[in-house]
Design a protein around this motif. Structure first.
Motif, PDB file in Angstrom:
ATOM      1  N   TRP A   7       0.840  -1.203   0.000  1.00 58.52           N
ATOM      2  CA  TRP A   7       0.000   0.000   0.000  1.00 58.52           C
ATOM      3  C   TRP A   7       0.873   1.251   0.000  1.00 58.52           C
TER       4      TRP A   7
ATOM      5  N   MET B   5      -5.244   8.571  -7.136  1.00 57.29           N
ATOM      6  CA  MET B   5      -5.566   8.558  -5.719  1.00 57.29           C
ATOM      7  C   MET B   5      -6.769   7.655  -5.434  1.00 57.29           C
ATOM      8  N   GLU B   6      -7.719   7.592  -6.357  1.00 57.97           N
ATOM      9  CA  GLU B   6      -8.881   6.720  -6.152  1.00 57.97           C
ATOM     10  C   GLU B   6      -8.436   5.264  -6.005  1.00 57.97           C
TER      11      GLU B   6
ATOM     12  N   LYS C 205      -6.699   4.778  -2.585  1.00 60.01           N
ATOM     13  CA  LYS C 205      -7.689   4.682  -1.507  1.00 60.01           C
ATOM     14  C   LYS C 205      -8.378   3.323  -1.513  1.00 60.01           C
TER      15      LYS C 205
ATOM     16  N   GLY D  43      -6.122   0.886   0.051  1.00 61.09           N
ATOM     17  CA  GLY D  43      -6.132   1.114   1.493  1.00 61.09           C
ATOM     18  C   GLY D  43      -7.368   0.539   2.164  1.00 61.09           C
ATOM     19  N   GLU D  44      -8.511   0.672   1.516  1.00 61.59           N
ATOM     20  CA  GLU D  44      -9.743   0.128   2.086  1.00 61.59           C
ATOM     21  C   GLU D  44      -9.715  -1.401   2.102  1.00 61.59           C
TER      22      GLU D  44
ATOM     23  N   LYS E 212      -7.482  -2.352   4.912  1.00 57.27           N
ATOM     24  CA  LYS E 212      -8.218  -2.101   6.151  1.00 57.27           C
ATOM     25  C   LYS E 212      -9.186  -3.239   6.452  1.00 57.27           C
TER      26      LYS E 212
ATOM     27  N   TYR F 267      -3.184   1.362   9.636  1.00 54.75           N
ATOM     28  CA  TYR F 267      -3.922   2.070   8.589  1.00 54.75           C
ATOM     29  C   TYR F 267      -3.818   3.582   8.795  1.00 54.75           C
TER      30      TYR F 267
ATOM     31  N   TRP G  97      -1.639   6.912   6.570  1.00 50.26           N
ATOM     32  CA  TRP G  97      -2.206   8.192   6.159  1.00 50.26           C
ATOM     33  C   TRP G  97      -1.486   9.353   6.828  1.00 50.26           C
TER      34      TRP G  97
ATOM     35  N   TYR H  76       0.077  12.285   4.504  1.00 50.12           N
ATOM     36  CA  TYR H  76      -0.381  13.673   4.640  1.00 50.12           C
ATOM     37  C   TYR H  76       0.764  14.592   5.037  1.00 50.12           C
TER      38      TYR H  76
ATOM     39  N   ASN I 121      -2.171  14.140  -6.267  1.00 52.01           N
ATOM     40  CA  ASN I 121      -2.673  14.380  -4.907  1.00 52.01           C
ATOM     41  C   ASN I 121      -3.675  15.518  -4.821  1.00 52.01           C
TER      42      ASN I 121
END
Length: 356
Positions: free
Chosen positions: A95, A106-107, A110, A113-114, A117, A130, A134, A138, A341
Motif C-alpha cells: 500500500w 488517488m482513487e 484509496k 487502502g480500504e 483495512k 492504517y 495516512w 499527509y 494528490n
C-alpha cells in the motif's frame, strides 16, 4: 521430488551474506518459477513474500506491487493452503508503494487502502497501521492538519503485530520537524536515541534527520551528537541503497559544516539515485538542491558514474549545473505528485528550499 531439491539449492545460495539484494532477487525469481511449474502454490507464495523484501531494498515499487497482486490472486484461489494473516505485513508495504508511484490515481490508492483495512480488521488487528500510513502521506503532502489528525487516531488504537512502534515514532518525527517543533520532536525521539525502542533502520533514520534539523535549529551540540550516532550506524552499510530517503538530509547537514564529507556521501548517493524509486529520487533531488546552496566553489571534482546525465570524463563539475539538474528532476516529479494528490505540497517543499 526433484524440483524441491532444485529450489532448496537456490534458497541456500540466497543465504550468502555477500549477495546484493538484486542477486538474491534473481535467485528467488528462479526458485519461484520452478515452484509455479510444479504447482506448489504455498511454497511459491512464501518465496514471493521473501522476494518482496529484496525488491523493497531495491526500491522496486512497481515490481513489488505486481508480485503481491499474484500473491493475492493465489490466496483467493487457494484459501485452504494460504493463511491471509501471513500476507498482511507485506500488504502494508505494498500500500505504501502505491503512494510512491505518482501515476497511480488517488482513487486506486484509496481502494487499496480500504482493502487492506478490511483484511486487517477481519484478522483481528486494530486500525493503527492504517492510520499510520495516512499520517505519513499527509505529512509528505504537507497537509499538516490532516497529518496530526491521523497521528492522534493512530495513537488512540492499540499496538499489535501489524505495528512497529519504532517506525511509527520515526515517521511521527517528520510531522514535528517539518512544522518547526524541533524541541517537541527531539523529546519524542528520546526512545529512539537511547534505543529503548528500536527497529532495523528506524533509529538510524532518526539520527540522520535530527542532525540536519538540529543544525537548522541552531543546536550544533545536538547536531554533532546525532551526526556521531549516524556515522556509527552507517558503518558497514555502504551498499544499503534504500537509505537514500534520509541520506539526502544528512548530506545537506554536512554541507553546512563540512562540505568535503558531504561530497563523499553525495558521490555514493548520486549513483543510487539513478536507479531508485520516484519518491526517493524526488526527496534526494530536493536535498541536493539545498545542499548545493552551501557550496561556495563554482566547480568541484567528483567521481560519478558514466550513466549520470552530466557525466564528465575529467571529473570536474559545475555546481550550478548540478543544482539545475537536481532542481529540474525534483520539479518534474513534484508536479506529477501534486497533480495526483490534488494539492501543491510537493512543489511547495521545493519552493521553500529555494526561498530560504
Amino acid at each position: 521430488m526433484r524440483y524441491t531439491l532444485e529450489i532448496q539449492k537456490l534458497l541456500l545460495q540466497t543465504q550468502s551474506q555477500n549477495l546484493h539484494p538484486r542477486e538474491k532477487a534473481s535467485l528467488l525469481k528462479e526458485a519461484i518459477r520452478i515452484a509455479d511449474e510444479n504447482e506448489d502454490v504455498a511454497w511459491a507464495v512464501e518465496m514471493r513474500l521473501d522476494l518482496i523484501y529484496e525488491l523493497n531494498l531495491l526500491s522496486a515499487d512497481a515490481e513489488e506491487i505486481a508480485v503481491f497482486s499474484k500473491i493475492l490472486d493465489d490466496y483467493e484461489s487457494h484459501k485452504d493452503q494460504i493463511n491471509e494473516d501471513d500476507l498482511l505485513w507485506k500488504y502494508k508495504w505494498i500500500w505504501a508503494c502505491t503512494f510512491d508511484l505518482p501515476d497511480i490515481p488517488m482513487e486506486q490508492i484509496k481502494a487499496v487502502g480500504e482493502d487492506y483495512k478490511t483484511r486487517i480488521q477481519r484478522n483481528g488487528y486494530s486500525l493503527r497501521s492504517y492510520y499510520h500510513r495516512w499520517s505519513v502521506e499527509y505529512t509528505r503532502m504537507r497537509q499538516y492538519d490532516l497529518a496530526k489528525e491521523y497521528i492522534d487516531k493512530m495513537l488512540a488504537e492499540k499496538i499489535d503485530d501489524q505495528s512497529c512502534e519504532a517506525c511509527e515514532l520515526n515517521f511521527m518525527l517528520d510531522y514535528y520537524l517539518e512544522t518547526g517543533q524541533f524541541d517537541e520532536a527531539y523529546n519524542r525521539a528520546q526512545p529512539l536515541i537511547s534505543k529503548q525502542t528500536s527497529c532495523y533502520e528506524a533509529n538510524l533514520r532518526a539520527y540522520l534527520k535530527l542532525a540536519y534539523y538540529a543544525q537548522k535549529a541552531v543546536k550544533p551540540e545536538i547536531a554533532a551528537d546525532m551526526c556521531m550516532r549516524a556515522e556509527e550506524g552507517l558503518a558497514g552499510r555502504e551498499k544499503d541503497e534504500y537509505m537514500l530517503l534520509y541520506l539526502g538530509l544528512f548530506i545537506a547537514y554536512y554541507f553546512m559544516i563540512n562540505s568535503q564529507r558531504g561530497w563523499e556521501y553525495a558521490e555514493r548517493c548520486i549513483g543510487w539515485s539513478l536507479h531508485t524509486n520516484q519518491l526517493k529520487k524526488y526527496r534526494f533531488s530536493c536535498d541536493m538542491v539545498e545542499a548545493l546552496k552551501y557550496e561556495s566553489r563554482p566547480q568541484v571534482s567528483l567521481n560519478l558514474p558514466e550513466e549520470f546525465p552530466l557525466y564528465c570524463p575529467e571529473g570536474v563539475y559545475d555546481v550550478k549545473e548540478l543544482s539545475d539538474y537536481f532542481y529540474g528532476q525534483a520539479e518534474d516529479l513534484a508536479l506529477r505528485y501534486d497533480a495526483r494528490n490534488a494539492n501543491n505540497g510537493y512543489m511547495d517543499r521545493l519552493k521553500e528550499i529555494i526561498s530560504n
